[in-house]
Design a protein around this motif. Structure first.
Motif, PDB file in Angstrom:
ATOM      1  N   GLY A   1     -58.459  95.913 -28.973  1.00 57.77           N
ATOM      2  CA  GLY A   1     -57.229  96.564 -29.413  1.00 57.77           C
ATOM      3  C   GLY A   1     -56.376  97.058 -28.270  1.00 57.77           C
ATOM      4  O   GLY A   1     -55.211  97.408 -28.462  1.00 57.77           O
ATOM      5  N   SER A   2     -56.954  97.072 -27.053  1.00 61.94           N
ATOM      6  CA  SER A   2     -56.176  97.498 -25.900  1.00 61.94           C
ATOM      7  C   SER A   2     -55.222  96.379 -25.483  1.00 61.94           C
ATOM      8  O   SER A   2     -55.408  95.216 -25.854  1.00 61.94           O
ATOM      9  N   PRO A   3     -54.184  96.699 -24.716  1.00 62.94           N
ATOM     10  CA  PRO A   3     -53.190  95.681 -24.355  1.00 62.94           C
ATOM     11  C   PRO A   3     -53.775  94.460 -23.658  1.00 62.94           C
ATOM     12  O   PRO A   3     -53.266  93.347 -23.827  1.00 62.94           O
ATOM     13  N   GLU A   4     -54.849  94.641 -22.870  1.00 66.09           N
ATOM     14  CA  GLU A   4     -55.392  93.500 -22.143  1.00 66.09           C
ATOM     15  C   GLU A   4     -56.052  92.483 -23.064  1.00 66.09           C
ATOM     16  O   GLU A   4     -56.129  91.300 -22.737  1.00 66.09           O
ATOM     17  N   TRP A   5     -56.552  92.906 -24.214  1.00 58.74           N
ATOM     18  CA  TRP A   5     -57.068  91.929 -25.175  1.00 58.74           C
ATOM     19  C   TRP A   5     -55.926  91.059 -25.694  1.00 58.74           C
ATOM     20  O   TRP A   5     -56.064  89.844 -25.803  1.00 58.74           O
ATOM     21  N   ALA A   6     -54.816  91.655 -26.008  1.00 55.41           N
ATOM     22  CA  ALA A   6     -53.655  90.879 -26.448  1.00 55.41           C
ATOM     23  C   ALA A   6     -53.143  89.970 -25.340  1.00 55.41           C
ATOM     24  O   ALA A   6     -52.696  88.844 -25.598  1.00 55.41           O
ATOM     25  N   ALA A   7     -53.226  90.442 -24.109  1.00 47.58           N
ATOM     26  CA  ALA A   7     -52.741  89.659 -22.970  1.00 47.58           C
ATOM     27  C   ALA A   7     -53.655  88.493 -22.635  1.00 47.58           C
ATOM     28  O   ALA A   7     -53.341  87.696 -21.750  1.00 47.58           O
ATOM     29  N   HIS A   8     -54.797  88.404 -23.320  1.00 42.94           N
ATOM     30  CA  HIS A   8     -55.732  87.296 -23.121  1.00 42.94           C
ATOM     31  C   HIS A   8     -56.007  86.584 -24.449  1.00 42.94           C
ATOM     32  O   HIS A   8     -57.113  86.073 -24.660  1.00 42.94           O
ATOM     33  N   ASP A   9     -55.022  86.532 -25.307  1.00 45.99           N
ATOM     34  CA  ASP A   9     -55.188  85.909 -26.623  1.00 45.99           C
ATOM     35  C   ASP A   9     -54.282  84.690 -26.749  1.00 45.99           C
ATOM     36  O   ASP A   9     -53.070  84.821 -26.951  1.00 45.99           O
ATOM     37  N   PRO A  10     -54.843  83.466 -26.631  1.00 47.87           N
ATOM     38  CA  PRO A  10     -54.004  82.269 -26.736  1.00 47.87           C
ATOM     39  C   PRO A  10     -53.300  82.132 -28.074  1.00 47.87           C
ATOM     40  O   PRO A  10     -52.232  81.504 -28.146  1.00 47.87           O
ATOM     41  N   ALA A  11     -53.859  82.689 -29.138  1.00 37.46           N
ATOM     42  CA  ALA A  11     -53.177  82.606 -30.431  1.00 37.46           C
ATOM     43  C   ALA A  11     -51.847  83.353 -30.391  1.00 37.46           C
ATOM     44  O   ALA A  11     -50.869  82.939 -31.029  1.00 37.46           O
ATOM     45  N   LEU A  12     -51.794  84.461 -29.668  1.00 36.02           N
ATOM     46  CA  LEU A  12     -50.548  85.209 -29.523  1.00 36.02           C
ATOM     47  C   LEU A  12     -49.611  84.566 -28.510  1.00 36.02           C
ATOM     48  O   LEU A  12     -48.406  84.816 -28.541  1.00 36.02           O
ATOM     49  N   MET A  13     -50.167  83.757 -27.609  1.00 31.04           N
ATOM     50  CA  MET A  13     -49.375  83.121 -26.556  1.00 31.04           C
ATOM     51  C   MET A  13     -49.241  81.623 -26.789  1.00 31.04           C
ATOM     52  O   MET A  13     -48.949  80.870 -25.854  1.00 31.04           O
ATOM     53  N   ALA A  14     -49.436  81.176 -28.019  1.00 30.41           N
ATOM     54  CA  ALA A  14     -49.492  79.743 -28.287  1.00 30.41           C
ATOM     55  C   ALA A  14     -48.215  79.016 -27.854  1.00 30.41           C
ATOM     56  O   ALA A  14     -48.273  77.849 -27.437  1.00 30.41           O
ATOM     57  N   GLU A  15     -47.079  79.678 -27.931  1.00 31.13           N
ATOM     58  CA  GLU A  15     -45.823  79.035 -27.529  1.00 31.13           C
ATOM     59  C   GLU A  15     -45.879  78.578 -26.072  1.00 31.13           C
ATOM     60  O   GLU A  15     -45.224  77.588 -25.701  1.00 31.13           O
ATOM     61  N   ARG A  16     -46.670  79.250 -25.259  1.00 30.21           N
ATOM     62  CA  ARG A  16     -46.775  78.886 -23.839  1.00 30.21           C
ATOM     63  C   ARG A  16     -47.600  77.620 -23.622  1.00 30.21           C
ATOM     64  O   ARG A  16     -47.670  77.111 -22.502  1.00 30.21           O
ATOM     65  N   LEU A  17     -48.213  77.106 -24.691  1.00 25.79           N
ATOM     66  CA  LEU A  17     -48.959  75.848 -24.603  1.00 25.79           C
ATOM     67  C   LEU A  17     -48.100  74.646 -24.973  1.00 25.79           C
ATOM     68  O   LEU A  17     -48.566  73.509 -24.862  1.00 25.79           O
ATOM     69  N   ARG A  18     -46.902  74.898 -25.402  1.00 25.29           N
ATOM     70  CA  ARG A  18     -46.019  73.798 -25.820  1.00 25.29           C
ATOM     71  C   ARG A  18     -45.795  72.842 -24.649  1.00 25.29           C
ATOM     72  O   ARG A  18     -45.551  73.249 -23.517  1.00 25.29           O
ATOM     73  N   GLY A  19     -45.873  71.554 -24.950  1.00 25.06           N
ATOM     74  CA  GLY A  19     -45.648  70.540 -23.929  1.00 25.06           C
ATOM     75  C   GLY A  19     -46.904  70.092 -23.209  1.00 25.06           C
ATOM     76  O   GLY A  19     -46.861  69.111 -22.448  1.00 25.06           O
ATOM     77  N   LYS A  20     -48.007  70.772 -23.438  1.00 27.70           N
ATOM     78  CA  LYS A  20     -49.261  70.386 -22.814  1.00 27.70           C
ATOM     79  C   LYS A  20     -50.046  69.450 -23.732  1.00 27.70           C
ATOM     80  O   LYS A  20     -49.892  69.481 -24.955  1.00 27.70           O
ATOM     81  N   THR A  21     -50.898  68.647 -23.128  1.00 28.29           N
ATOM     82  CA  THR A  21     -51.881  67.912 -23.911  1.00 28.29           C
ATOM     83  C   THR A  21     -52.957  68.900 -24.345  1.00 28.29           C
ATOM     84  O   THR A  21     -53.559  69.585 -23.509  1.00 28.29           O
ATOM     85  N   ILE A  22     -53.197  68.990 -25.642  1.00 25.15           N
ATOM     86  CA  ILE A  22     -54.141  69.968 -26.194  1.00 25.15           C
ATOM     87  C   ILE A  22     -55.218  69.222 -26.968  1.00 25.15           C
ATOM     88  O   ILE A  22     -54.910  68.386 -27.827  1.00 25.15           O
ATOM     89  N   TYR A  23     -56.468  69.553 -26.665  1.00 24.88           N
ATOM     90  CA  TYR A  23     -57.597  68.951 -27.380  1.00 24.88           C
ATOM     91  C   TYR A  23     -58.570  70.058 -27.782  1.00 24.88           C
ATOM     92  O   TYR A  23     -58.896  70.940 -26.977  1.00 24.88           O
ATOM     93  N   LEU A  24     -59.040  70.007 -29.025  1.00 25.98           N
ATOM     94  CA  LEU A  24     -60.063  70.923 -29.524  1.00 25.98           C
ATOM     95  C   LEU A  24     -61.035  70.139 -30.391  1.00 25.98           C
ATOM     96  O   LEU A  24     -60.626  69.249 -31.141  1.00 25.98           O
TER      97      LEU A  24
END
Length: 319
Positions: free
Chosen positions: A214-237
């Motif tokens: 719940g602290s800010p650093e958890w949010a700052a390490h959450d790809p779901a919240l930063m998903a827009e920053r993955l746009r344009g990359k090749t993504i595999y899961l």
């Protein structure tokens, strides 16, 4: 593209101010190669004196036998990494699979329960963890200089390492062109309980990592919240269903609990991957998601999905 001029650190410029939840990028730190051990014409162990980590880190590199510029694929280990080598080379055919391919496969050795991140405090059990700085600021120029890297990078990993790969790709979008996770949950908020438990189960204090959930650093390490920053990359899961499949009787260096809990663990991972996939689709971000009808949280399946991921990753990296 980033291009090193030698085995020294270079300044890494972050995308400051793009998103409030993203912390300042790691500052460049001096690091140097202590020595290199040649294991074969296509495998070397590089021992890097890391200022950030305060110790020498072993990094194994699978590389072409000849010269010529090529991209680099950083491939991270799981919760309990191998001793003396990455578990990728101990438990899979990664060395044979990448032989002859025009890519450096960079395999950091160590990092138990670290999530390959920069911890806020040194831990009495797990020591000093400044993996984000090491992997994003110190190591790339060294790899590029020593192994003809062309500045094009991808990052991937299994389980914990896959979580970390998506975190690093989201926090350093300028550095990576491709990202992959094998049985990984790139939703830190959804996985918070499992992350806390996994660190504590290895004797560490998870609060030393990003503070309390719940602290800010958890949010700052959450790809779901930063998903827009993955746009344009090749993504595999990739993910299994948790139902036992064709590899269950094989002997592999599994995590001890996975011998019993590999099915339930993978069931949880699958739910997280479905949630993250929906997040990407909602944003219109393309990704290759491989869902298997069977499969548990174990190495033979990760070997399969490493093979399955490579055509997409190779295209994204220009390998």
């Amino acid at each position: 593209m980033r291009r090193a001029t030698g085995a020294v650190a270079v300044l890494v410029i972050g995308l400051a101010g793009v998103c409030q939840i993203v912390a300042e990028p790691a500052r460049a730190a001096a690091a140097r190669i202590a020595h290199i051990e040649t294991k074969s014409p296509t495998r070397s162990s590089v021992f890097v004196e890391s200022t950030a980590m305060g110790r020498t880190i072993q990094v194994d590199v699978l590389h072409p036998a000849g010269g010529g510029a090529r991209p680099s694929y950083y491939l991270l280990d799981g919760l309990d990494p191998g001793v003396g080598q990455s578990t990728w080379t101990n438990a899979t055919d990664a060395e044979a699979f990448f032989a002859g391919k025009r890519v450096n496969v960079v395999l950091p050795v160590g990092g138990q329960a670290s999530y390959y991140t920069d911890w806020q405090a040194d831990d009495p059990r797990l020591g000093r963890n400044r993996w984000e700085t090491f992997l994003t600021a110190e190591l790339p120029p060294i790899i590029d200089a020593a192994f003809d890297g062309n500045g094009v990078n991808g990052i991937g990993g299994l389980s914990m390492g896959g979580n970390a790969a998506f975190i690093l790709a989201a926090r350093h979008p300028e550095l990576y062109q491709a990202v992959a996770g094998y049985s990984a949950c790139p939703d830190t908020g959804m996985a918070a309980g499992a992350i806390m438990f996994s660190v504590a189960n290895r004797g560490g204090d998870p609060v030393n990592m990003w503070g309390p959930p719940g602290s800010p650093e958890w949010a700052a390490h959450d790809p779901a919240l930063m998903a827009e920053r993955l746009r344009g990359k090749t993504i595999y899961l990739s993910t299994g269903s948790g139902i036992p499949g064709k590899h269950e009787l094989e002997i592999k260096p599994q995590l001890p609990e996975n011998l019993v809990l590999g099915g339930p663990i993978e069931t949880g991972v699958n739910a997280c991957v479905v949630s993250f996939e929906n997040r990407l689709r909602g944003l219109g971000i393309p990704a290759q998601i491989d869902h298997s009808l069977t499969g548990t949280h174990s190495w033979s399946y990760w070997q399969d999905t490493l093979h399955a991921s490579w055509p997409a990753l190779a295209a994204g990296l220009g390998a």
